[in-house]
Design an enzyme around this catalytic site. Sequence first.
Site, PDB file in Angstrom:
ATOM      1  N   ARG A 272       0.840  -1.206   0.000  1.00  0.00           N
ATOM      2  CA  ARG A 272       0.000   0.000   0.000  1.00  0.00           C
ATOM      3  C   ARG A 272       0.875   1.256   0.000  1.00  0.00           C
ATOM      4  NH1 ARG A 272      -5.270   0.001   2.149  1.00  0.00           N
ATOM      5  NH2 ARG A 272      -4.886   1.798   3.495  1.00  0.00           N
TER       6      ARG A 272
ATOM      7  N   ARG B 217       9.731   5.750  -3.083  1.00  0.00           N
ATOM      8  CA  ARG B 217      10.170   6.566  -4.215  1.00  0.00           C
ATOM      9  C   ARG B 217      11.545   7.177  -3.988  1.00  0.00           C
ATOM     10  NH1 ARG B 217       5.897  10.213  -2.147  1.00  0.00           N
ATOM     11  NH2 ARG B 217       4.176   9.240  -3.279  1.00  0.00           N
TER      12      ARG B 217
ATOM     13  N   ARG C 120      -9.199  -6.899  12.907  1.00  0.00           N
ATOM     14  CA  ARG C 120      -8.410  -6.200  13.922  1.00  0.00           C
ATOM     15  C   ARG C 120      -9.249  -5.064  14.449  1.00  0.00           C
ATOM     16  NH1 ARG C 120      -4.756  -7.847  17.011  1.00  0.00           N
ATOM     17  NH2 ARG C 120      -3.371  -6.022  17.044  1.00  0.00           N
TER      18      ARG C 120
ATOM     19  N   ARG D  50      -0.098   5.279  16.364  1.00  0.00           N
ATOM     20  CA  ARG D  50       0.072   6.656  15.895  1.00  0.00           C
ATOM     21  C   ARG D  50      -0.664   7.650  16.778  1.00  0.00           C
ATOM     22  NH1 ARG D  50      -2.610   5.045   9.996  1.00  0.00           N
ATOM     23  NH2 ARG D  50      -4.477   4.109  10.859  1.00  0.00           N
TER      24      ARG D  50
ATOM     25  N   GLU E  44      -3.918   5.914  18.873  1.00  0.00           N
ATOM     26  CA  GLU E  44      -4.590   4.748  18.294  1.00  0.00           C
ATOM     27  C   GLU E  44      -3.909   3.465  18.776  1.00  0.00           C
ATOM     28  OE1 GLU E  44      -5.559   5.921  14.184  1.00  0.00           O
ATOM     29  OE2 GLU E  44      -5.269   3.808  13.714  1.00  0.00           O
TER      30      GLU E  44
ATOM     31  N   TYR F 190     -10.069  -4.766   2.548  1.00  0.00           N
ATOM     32  CA  TYR F 190      -9.338  -3.645   3.132  1.00  0.00           C
ATOM     33  C   TYR F 190      -9.503  -2.446   2.190  1.00  0.00           C
ATOM     34  CZ  TYR F 190      -5.121  -1.614   5.466  1.00  0.00           C
ATOM     35  OH  TYR F 190      -4.222  -0.845   6.165  1.00  0.00           O
TER      36      TYR F 190
ATOM     37  N   ASP G 263     -10.263   1.381   0.967  1.00  0.00           N
ATOM     38  CA  ASP G 263     -10.220   2.798   1.322  1.00  0.00           C
ATOM     39  C   ASP G 263     -11.533   3.443   0.859  1.00  0.00           C
ATOM     40  OD1 ASP G 263      -7.777   3.030   2.618  1.00  0.00           O
ATOM     41  OD2 ASP G 263      -6.670   3.165   0.730  1.00  0.00           O
TER      42      ASP G 263
HETATM   43  P1  FAD Z   1     -18.507   1.608   7.750  1.00  0.00           P
HETATM   44  O1  FAD Z   1     -18.044   3.009   7.810  1.00  0.00           O
HETATM   45  O2  FAD Z   1     -17.915   0.615   8.714  1.00  0.00           O
HETATM   46  O3  FAD Z   1     -20.076   1.590   7.871  1.00  0.00           O
HETATM   47  C1  FAD Z   1     -20.804   0.432   8.201  1.00  0.00           C
HETATM   48  C2  FAD Z   1     -21.939   0.867   9.108  1.00  0.00           C
HETATM   49  O4  FAD Z   1     -22.795  -0.258   9.323  1.00  0.00           O
HETATM   50  C3  FAD Z   1     -21.450   1.325  10.478  1.00  0.00           C
HETATM   51  O5  FAD Z   1     -21.952   2.608  10.772  1.00  0.00           O
HETATM   52  C4  FAD Z   1     -22.023   0.275  11.424  1.00  0.00           C
HETATM   53  O6  FAD Z   1     -22.420   0.810  12.684  1.00  0.00           O
HETATM   54  C5  FAD Z   1     -23.234  -0.229  10.659  1.00  0.00           C
HETATM   55  N1  FAD Z   1     -23.634  -1.582  11.026  1.00  0.00           N
HETATM   56  C6  FAD Z   1     -22.857  -2.682  11.048  1.00  0.00           C
HETATM   57  N2  FAD Z   1     -23.574  -3.750  11.467  1.00  0.00           N
HETATM   58  C7  FAD Z   1     -24.829  -3.300  11.705  1.00  0.00           C
HETATM   59  C8  FAD Z   1     -26.011  -3.913  12.184  1.00  0.00           C
HETATM   60  N3  FAD Z   1     -26.041  -5.207  12.511  1.00  0.00           N
HETATM   61  N4  FAD Z   1     -27.129  -3.171  12.308  1.00  0.00           N
HETATM   62  C9  FAD Z   1     -27.107  -1.845  12.008  1.00  0.00           C
HETATM   63  N5  FAD Z   1     -26.008  -1.205  11.574  1.00  0.00           N
HETATM   64  C10 FAD Z   1     -24.876  -1.929  11.422  1.00  0.00           C
HETATM   65  N6  FAD Z   1      -9.926   5.253   3.979  1.00  0.00           N
HETATM   66  C11 FAD Z   1      -9.325   6.202   3.217  1.00  0.00           C
HETATM   67  O7  FAD Z   1      -9.668   6.347   2.030  1.00  0.00           O
HETATM   68  N7  FAD Z   1      -8.381   7.052   3.750  1.00  0.00           N
HETATM   69  C12 FAD Z   1      -7.975   6.952   5.037  1.00  0.00           C
HETATM   70  O8  FAD Z   1      -7.124   7.728   5.476  1.00  0.00           O
HETATM   71  C13 FAD Z   1      -8.574   5.950   5.859  1.00  0.00           C
HETATM   72  N8  FAD Z   1      -8.196   5.812   7.151  1.00  0.00           N
HETATM   73  C14 FAD Z   1      -8.791   4.851   7.919  1.00  0.00           C
HETATM   74  C15 FAD Z   1      -8.395   4.742   9.259  1.00  0.00           C
HETATM   75  C16 FAD Z   1      -8.984   3.792  10.070  1.00  0.00           C
HETATM   76  C17 FAD Z   1      -8.544   3.675  11.505  1.00  0.00           C
HETATM   77  C18 FAD Z   1      -9.985   2.913   9.548  1.00  0.00           C
HETATM   78  C19 FAD Z   1     -10.630   1.892  10.418  1.00  0.00           C
HETATM   79  C20 FAD Z   1     -10.382   3.029   8.225  1.00  0.00           C
HETATM   80  C21 FAD Z   1      -9.789   3.979   7.394  1.00  0.00           C
HETATM   81  N9  FAD Z   1     -10.172   4.141   6.064  1.00  0.00           N
HETATM   82  C22 FAD Z   1      -9.572   5.105   5.280  1.00  0.00           C
HETATM   83  C23 FAD Z   1     -11.210   3.265   5.453  1.00  0.00           C
HETATM   84  C24 FAD Z   1     -12.614   3.858   5.516  1.00  0.00           C
HETATM   85  O9  FAD Z   1     -12.981   4.059   6.865  1.00  0.00           O
HETATM   86  C25 FAD Z   1     -13.588   2.880   4.853  1.00  0.00           C
HETATM   87  O10 FAD Z   1     -13.207   2.605   3.529  1.00  0.00           O
HETATM   88  C26 FAD Z   1     -15.042   3.364   4.829  1.00  0.00           C
HETATM   89  O11 FAD Z   1     -15.409   4.079   5.955  1.00  0.00           O
HETATM   90  C27 FAD Z   1     -15.934   2.155   4.670  1.00  0.00           C
HETATM   91  O12 FAD Z   1     -17.292   2.539   4.584  1.00  0.00           O
HETATM   92  P2  FAD Z   1     -18.420   1.440   4.793  1.00  0.00           P
HETATM   93  O13 FAD Z   1     -19.709   2.112   4.578  1.00  0.00           O
HETATM   94  O14 FAD Z   1     -18.080   0.232   3.999  1.00  0.00           O
HETATM   95  O15 FAD Z   1     -18.230   0.941   6.303  1.00  0.00           O
HETATM   96  N1  UDP Z   2       3.350   0.527   8.029  1.00  0.00           N
HETATM   97  C1  UDP Z   2       4.527   0.398   8.743  1.00  0.00           C
HETATM   98  N2  UDP Z   2       5.067   1.494   9.334  1.00  0.00           N
HETATM   99  C2  UDP Z   2       4.495   2.707   9.267  1.00  0.00           C
HETATM  100  C3  UDP Z   2       3.304   2.851   8.535  1.00  0.00           C
HETATM  101  C4  UDP Z   2       2.752   1.732   7.938  1.00  0.00           C
HETATM  102  O1  UDP Z   2       5.070  -0.696   8.853  1.00  0.00           O
HETATM  103  O2  UDP Z   2       5.047   3.665   9.842  1.00  0.00           O
HETATM  104  C5  UDP Z   2       2.777  -0.691   7.413  1.00  0.00           C
HETATM  105  C6  UDP Z   2       1.813  -1.400   8.374  1.00  0.00           C
HETATM  106  O3  UDP Z   2       1.929  -2.791   8.152  1.00  0.00           O
HETATM  107  C7  UDP Z   2       0.467  -0.905   7.914  1.00  0.00           C
HETATM  108  C8  UDP Z   2       0.691  -0.852   6.411  1.00  0.00           C
HETATM  109  O4  UDP Z   2       2.023  -0.364   6.268  1.00  0.00           O
HETATM  110  O5  UDP Z   2      -0.568  -1.785   8.286  1.00  0.00           O
HETATM  111  C9  UDP Z   2      -0.271   0.019   5.646  1.00  0.00           C
HETATM  112  O6  UDP Z   2      -0.212   1.332   6.162  1.00  0.00           O
HETATM  113  P1  UDP Z   2      -1.411   2.342   6.026  1.00  0.00           P
HETATM  114  O7  UDP Z   2      -0.949   3.655   6.525  1.00  0.00           O
HETATM  115  O8  UDP Z   2      -1.927   2.249   4.639  1.00  0.00           O
HETATM  116  O9  UDP Z   2      -2.455   1.708   7.045  1.00  0.00           O
HETATM  117  P2  UDP Z   2      -3.909   2.224   7.532  1.00  0.00           P
HETATM  118  O10 UDP Z   2      -3.909   3.719   7.421  1.00  0.00           O
HETATM  119  O11 UDP Z   2      -4.909   1.551   6.661  1.00  0.00           O
HETATM  120  O12 UDP Z   2      -3.965   1.766   8.940  1.00  0.00           O
END
Ligand code: FAD
Ligand code: UDP
Length: 372
Positions: A170, A174, A247, A278, A305, A353, A355
């Site tokens: 991911r 560079r 996770r 982080r 986190e 996984y 985004d």
């Molecule tokens: P969700 O946002 O999980 O929505 C699912 C919803 O369904 C939730 O509100 C949940 O409460 C509801 N639900 C589940 N089960 C039930 C049930 N039984 N009854 C009623 N409701 C229910 N993406 C990026 O592009 N850039 C980023 O920087 C980025 N950072 C991230 C950092 C973290 C820590 C995490 C966890 C994710 C990150 N993502 C990022 C990914 C991004 O959050 C997801 O791609 C996106 O939010 C997924 O949307 P979704 O609708 O599939 O899921």
């Molecule tokens: N990663 C790492 N060191 C860092 C940042 C990321 O080893 O300082 C690795 C780690 O395995 C992580 C993966 O790169 O799960 C992908 O990172 P990303 O920032 O895309 O993760 P997310 O934002 O989805 O948690």
Amino acid sequence: MYDFLIVGAGLFGSIFAHEANKAGKRVLVIDKRSHIAGNIYTENMDGIQVHKYGAHIFHTNNKKVWDYVNQFAEFNRYTNSPVAVYKDELYNLPFNMNTFSRMWGVKTPEEAKNKIDEQVKEAGIKEPQNLEEQAISMVGKDIYEKLIEGYTGKQWGRPCRELPSFIIKRLPVRFTYDNNYFNDRYQGIPTGGYTQIIERMLEGVEVKLNTDFFEQKEELMKQAEKVVFTGMIDEYFDYCYGELEYRSLRFETEKLDVDNYQGNAVVNYTEYDVPYTRIIEHKHFEFLCQGEKSGSVQGTVITREYPSDWQKGDEPYYPMNDNRNNKLYAKYKKLAEQEANVIFGGRLGMYKYYDMHNVVEEALNTVDKCLN
Ligand code: FAD
Ligand code: UDP
């Protein structure tokens, strides 16, 4: 009666709801949480948009996806460039000439490449078979040991040798002095936060919060022609083939009485012994310490986190897409294909996984297929 019952007011469910509503369909959205927007939920805390479920930076190469989200908010020019802390050393991410130069004192791309080649040769890796080998073959042993091994071990709860390579792919590598974490053409954070995007998507749509699908499955299903399910696919089928692995995370948010705590939105702690991965300082997503906005907001808000094992009842933030779980998911997917009136979508419904940009694309394709 509804045409669609949408389970989950996250990004996938809300795009589906918005498009279906626009096409004149009767839509009900439910979510078990007390708020809309799923994991992209942001909340205003004393003038700072706080990313309640971890830092969310929107990035995409797909113009259609970018134009689509820009209908609902204006995006700023935020470019993610995290800093990694290892003991008392500080490195730029993603892996680029700034990282290599700090690690080895090299100046040119050729010197950096030679250093990496040397370390890859020493490790004797030809075809990387796991995350450890993949990482070493991308950036060499020193960077692997200081910036990847500990962070990844914490994040996924397993040693890098037991993890799939795709996770580390991911990240860009560079040979230029460029700290942009993403290669995509478009990137930014919505001014005013993400929640307003979902609010706008759901305008005119009936939404019931604090409503768990599984607590009233039969009744709810009777009320709609079709169900769009964005929760956990294994839970939907009552874990009949066993549990998929996820996770989880614990977020610890605090308000501090300082103007600028860490000078950057994202700082990674890559040592295994520091229990969090982080620290996010939210005001930097909106440049609140820079230029004319500087001093406009008192204090700062940070979030640590902490990764954790997932157990039933915890939030399943990350699917664990290794071979074993992907195979198990394939079995659930087969069952899903036999559920004629249920569409499975989003990060949990598709066990990927994903985004945000992937989710926007999937949701638009799915709703398009469904309506036409
Ligand atoms: P969700 O946002 O999980 O929505 C699912 C919803 O369904 C939730 O509100 C949940 O409460 C509801 N639900 C589940 N089960 C039930 C049930 N039984 N009854 C009623 N409701 C229910 N993406 C990026 O592009 N850039 C980023 O920087 C980025 N950072 C991230 C950092 C973290 C820590 C995490 C966890 C994710 C990150 N993502 C990022 C990914 C991004 O959050 C997801 O791609 C996106 O939010 C997924 O949307 P979704 O609708 O599939 O899921
Ligand atoms: N990663 C790492 N060191 C860092 C940042 C990321 O080893 O300082 C690795 C780690 O395995 C992580 C993966 O790169 O799960 C992908 O990172 P990303 O920032 O895309 O993760 P997310 O934002 O989805 O948690």
